[in-house]
Design a protein around this motif. Structure first.
Motif, PDB file in Angstrom:
ATOM      1  N   ALA A   1       0.813  -1.219  -0.040  1.00 30.77           N
ATOM      2  CA  ALA A   1      -0.103  -0.282  -0.078  1.00 30.77           C
ATOM      3  C   ALA A   1       0.864   1.266  -0.147  1.00 30.77           C
ATOM      4  O   ALA A   1       0.794   2.204  -0.854  1.00 30.77           O
ATOM      5  CB  ALA A   1      -0.882   0.070   1.350  1.00 30.77           C
ATOM      6  N   PHE A   2       1.784   1.185   1.149  1.00 32.03           N
ATOM      7  CA  PHE A   2       2.427   2.590   1.227  1.00 32.03           C
ATOM      8  C   PHE A   2       3.510   2.612  -0.192  1.00 32.03           C
ATOM      9  O   PHE A   2       3.434   3.984  -0.698  1.00 32.03           O
ATOM     10  CB  PHE A   2       3.271   2.474   2.354  1.00 32.03           C
ATOM     11  CG  PHE A   2       4.393   3.794   2.657  1.00 32.03           C
ATOM     12  CD1 PHE A   2       3.641   5.015   2.654  1.00 32.03           C
ATOM     13  CD2 PHE A   2       5.616   3.791   2.576  1.00 32.03           C
ATOM     14  CE1 PHE A   2       4.343   6.294   2.845  1.00 32.03           C
ATOM     15  CE2 PHE A   2       6.159   4.904   2.790  1.00 32.03           C
ATOM     16  CZ  PHE A   2       5.834   6.164   2.795  1.00 32.03           C
ATOM     17  N   TYR A   3       4.442   1.789  -0.265  1.00 35.20           N
ATOM     18  CA  TYR A   3       5.041   2.114  -1.458  1.00 35.20           C
ATOM     19  C   TYR A   3       4.846   2.642  -2.859  1.00 35.20           C
ATOM     20  O   TYR A   3       5.013   3.079  -3.929  1.00 35.20           O
ATOM     21  CB  TYR A   3       6.224   0.862  -1.702  1.00 35.20           C
ATOM     22  CG  TYR A   3       7.166   0.747  -0.537  1.00 35.20           C
ATOM     23  CD1 TYR A   3       7.698   2.022  -0.109  1.00 35.20           C
ATOM     24  CD2 TYR A   3       7.642  -0.545  -0.107  1.00 35.20           C
ATOM     25  CE1 TYR A   3       8.569   1.807   1.110  1.00 35.20           C
ATOM     26  CE2 TYR A   3       8.573  -0.778   0.943  1.00 35.20           C
ATOM     27  CZ  TYR A   3       8.928   0.428   1.529  1.00 35.20           C
ATOM     28  OH  TYR A   3       9.952   0.255   2.555  1.00 35.20           O
ATOM     29  N   ALA A   4       3.465   2.027  -2.831  1.00 40.08           N
ATOM     30  CA  ALA A   4       2.656   2.169  -4.468  1.00 40.08           C
ATOM     31  C   ALA A   4       1.755   3.519  -4.179  1.00 40.08           C
ATOM     32  O   ALA A   4       1.182   3.951  -5.324  1.00 40.08           O
ATOM     33  CB  ALA A   4       1.804   1.073  -4.614  1.00 40.08           C
ATOM     34  N   SER A   5       1.797   4.115  -3.285  1.00 39.49           N
ATOM     35  CA  SER A   5       0.986   5.338  -3.049  1.00 39.49           C
ATOM     36  C   SER A   5       1.684   6.543  -3.515  1.00 39.49           C
ATOM     37  O   SER A   5       2.844   6.567  -3.571  1.00 39.49           O
ATOM     38  CB  SER A   5       0.566   5.376  -1.344  1.00 39.49           C
ATOM     39  OG  SER A   5       1.689   5.885  -0.643  1.00 39.49           O
ATOM     40  N   PRO A   6       0.613   7.666  -3.667  1.00 36.57           N
ATOM     41  CA  PRO A   6       1.235   8.775  -3.855  1.00 36.57           C
ATOM     42  C   PRO A   6       1.819   9.638  -2.992  1.00 36.57           C
ATOM     43  O   PRO A   6       1.935  11.005  -3.115  1.00 36.57           O
ATOM     44  CB  PRO A   6       0.222   9.483  -4.971  1.00 36.57           C
ATOM     45  CG  PRO A   6      -0.827   8.990  -4.337  1.00 36.57           C
ATOM     46  CD  PRO A   6      -0.729   7.569  -3.695  1.00 36.57           C
TER      47      PRO A   6
END
Ligand SMILES: [Fe+2]
Length: 649
Positions: A135-140
């Motif tokens: 979730a976090f690494y793919a988030s903007p």
């Protein structure tokens, strides 16, 4: 070039993901190739597809990452059996063979799955770390609060923490058997749906009922603290060591036995669905408020199976404490493959993360097919088809849609995650009153109560839905109230819709189709439901699309620029009929013998070893009721140290 392969396997939704120089270049679920829904097998075909898409060979890989720690999970299983023994022997003898033969030998399975061509390191991350990273690494977001919620990983069922740059720190967790995901699955099971698959149906059923059991659930099944932590009363459930989710005590509490899938859905089931949805939303909201208080962050990243609850997500986005919420589109276990690979890049290889220089996460990560291979598949099918240029194709499809036809669309790269986002989708005009029931009954062969989602031109989302100012929803992860009532096919009974916003950056060809439909009809949206029939995975290849077209009432099939309008001339799909041979008999007898011996041996281990160990462990143990009841959060570091020796695997 640094190539990292992430894997999730052996529970449900096995998947592979390929990360090259910190960018996810390919990801796919095994079910799309094996055609077994939620396939839990080692993702051999998904790996092959990802490596081909990335132009990487197994011996080019620098790292392989697995999405959980098998030994830690096995430790949880053994401790659970020790807690409940001598009950649970059937579950023990059912579960152990696959653990002893395969699940405890992930290194061997990985090397074998890569043709023994990969000799590099294999990293293992905790299940919820993988969810959080996905979730976090793919988030903007440069930094954000993170919350993961699912059935269970190793021990954790819920975690909260913070992501900042390339660092992820999960500070608190709730452990098995206390689990919002398992609670929701227990109600899914009791309503007669399949666990780990039918949760969507329960969510779709909820708006038809009233939450009259919510108070009973709060009083007897789950105790939710003000800080969002919770504890379940395990005496109502059977999932710790049984082969079912709920037990007779659960049935007595609600006055009904589990619905048999062949029985009709009644008001009771609708009210049960509404009640558990209400309690789930309450737990998610309280945990989010607590996370906001302790993190001070304004953004939230979500993953884990519970994050697929788009109704709860929508409420969190509109009414919750965070300014913005980003949900990993493959929030379930498939997404763990992406998270594990990204953890190697950022935490093992210590590569910095820069949101400003990376493009937004693209869920179109699966295989695509050339014109030549599509033509070949269509030739084999015997179907009559034509190939149109891009401009003519859009106008032809729009004319069919406006004429009330239902279209199977197969285009470009396959979506990663459970949602079809236009490339493996069934599309229709949402304005028709009969569209929903026709697609449900004649094309998808599924329950008539289930709603469809609208794909809407991004610049029209605000006009169509009350999103609380969050119009961008490219992955279909949020449900919001509709503003009008003129599109019955995509408006649920409570006036809401699970929206997908589409702009040209997300998907150029799909956006063009929507735009042409808008220009022709004035309607900026289409019904978008996954291209499959009930019980089957979404179509993966042109052959799958053709098979689905032939066995449903779809009017038109569009694969890339090829259009099929008629089923006349189709060569019926052939199936290899595997007939038993008398020579197979000794092998079958040997297998049965092995199984019988295995059950006897494992039962003996259970009664002679696990049960006495369990009794010894229980002597002198303090009861759960004596604990602090104002909060059930566990601080992660303090609790993990005793298991540290298990953490590498
Ligand atoms: Fe999970």
């Amino acid at each position: 070039m640094t190539a990292i392969l992430g894997l999730s396997a052996f529970f449900h939704d096995s998947a592979a993901a390929l990360v090259v120089d910190g960018r996810v270049v390919a990801a796919a679920q095994e079910e799309r190739f094996s055609r077994i829904k939620h396939d839990a097998a080692f993702p051999t075909e998904a790996i092959q597809a990802c490596l081909e898409l990335g132009g990487v060979k197994p011996d080019d890989l620098d790292h392989v990452a697995f999405y959980e720690k098998p030994l830690l999970k096995f430790d949880r299983l053994l401790e659970t059996y020790a807690d409940i023994a001598p009950r649970g022997v059937r579950s023990f003898t059912t579960a152990m063979p696959s653990w002893l033969q395969q699940k405890l030998h992930v290194r061997r399975e990985v090397r074998r799955g890569l043709g023994n061509l990969y000799h590099g390191p294999i990293a293992f991350f905790e299940h919820h770390e993988s969810h959080a990273a996905s979730a976090f690494y793919a988030s903007p977001f440069d930094e954000a609060a993170i919350m993961t919620m699912d059935g269970v990983g190793e021990w954790a069922t819920t975690t909260i923490g913070i992501g900042s740059g390339e660092k992820i720190q999960l500070s608190k967790e709730i452990r098995f058997p206390d689990s919002i995901g398992l609670l929701y699955s227990a109600f899914t099971y009791h309503a007669g749906f399949r666990v780990n698959s039918g949760e969507y149906k329960l969510m779709g059923l909820a708006p038809y009922g009233t939450p009259r059991f919510a108070t009973l659930i709060r009083e007897r099944l789950i105790s939710i603290c003000d800080d969002g932590s919770f504890r379940l009363d395990s005496s109502y459930f059977n999932y710790r060591g049984g082969l079912t989710m709920t037990n007779a005590k659960f049935d007595r509490l609600f006055g009904r036995k589990r619905r048999d899938p062949s029985e009709t859905i009644e008001a009771f089931h609708r009210d049960m669905a509404a009640s558990i949805q209400c309690v789930t939303e309450e737990a998610v909201m309280k945990a989010a408020i607590h996370l906001k208080e302790i993190s001070g962050q304004s953004k939230l990243c979500l993953a884990g199976g519970v994050a697929l609850n788009c109704v709860a997500n929508g409420k969190l986005l509109r009414e919750g404490p965070f300014d913005d919420v980003w949900v990993q589109p493959a929030a379930g276990d498939a997404g763990g493959a992406v998270g594990a690979a990204m953890l190697v890049w950022h935490q093992v290889m210590r590569q910095p993360r820069s949101v400003s220089s990376s493009p937004p996460f693209d869920a179109l990560l699966g295989p695509e097919y050339s014109d030549a291979s599509v033509r070949e598949a269509l030739d084999r099918s015997g179907l009559q088809f034509e190939r149109l240029d891009d401009e003519s194709l859009a106008h032809s499809v729009v004319a069919d849609l406006a004429d009330g036809k239902v279209i199977g669309r197969f285009d470009g790269r396959m979506e990663f995650g459970p949602r079809a986002l236009g490339n493996r989708s069934i599309l229709a005009d949402p304005r028709g009153a009969e569209t929903q029931s026709r697609i449900n009954q004649k094309i998808k062969f599924r329950e008539s109560f289930r709603p469809f989602a609208p794909a809407i031109l991004a610049n029209h989302v605000e006009a169509c839905l009350d999103t609380g100012g969050h119009a961008a929803n490219p992955y279909m992860m949020f449900v919001h109230p509709m503003r009008g009532s003129d599109v019955p096919a995509v408006t649920h009974v409570d006036g809401t819709a699970r929206v997908q916003s589409v702009d040209a950056r997300d998907n150029v060809r799909f956006e063009r189709l929507l735009r042409c439909f808008f220009e022709a009809t004035g309607c900026p949206m289409l019904v978008n439901t996954s291209f499959n029939v009930r019980g089957e995975p979404i179509v993966g290849s042109p052959d799958d699309a053709i098979r689905c077209f032939l066995k449903t009432d779809l009017d038109v099939l569009v694969i890339e620029n090829f259009v099929v309008r008629s089923k006349v001339g189709a060569i019926a799909p052939t199936f290899d009929v595997v007939k038993g041979h008398w020579l197979d008999m000794p092998r079958k007898i040997f297998r049965l013998w092995n199984r019988v011996v295995g059950v006897i041996g494992l039962s003996a281990v259970y009664y002679l070893v696990v049960t006495p160990v369990g009794w010894a462990r229980r002597v002198g143990r303090t009861s759960r009721e004596s604990d602090d009841t104002s909060s059930y959060w566990r601080h992660v570091d303090a609790d993990r140290d005793p298991k540290r020796h298990l953490r590498t695997y």
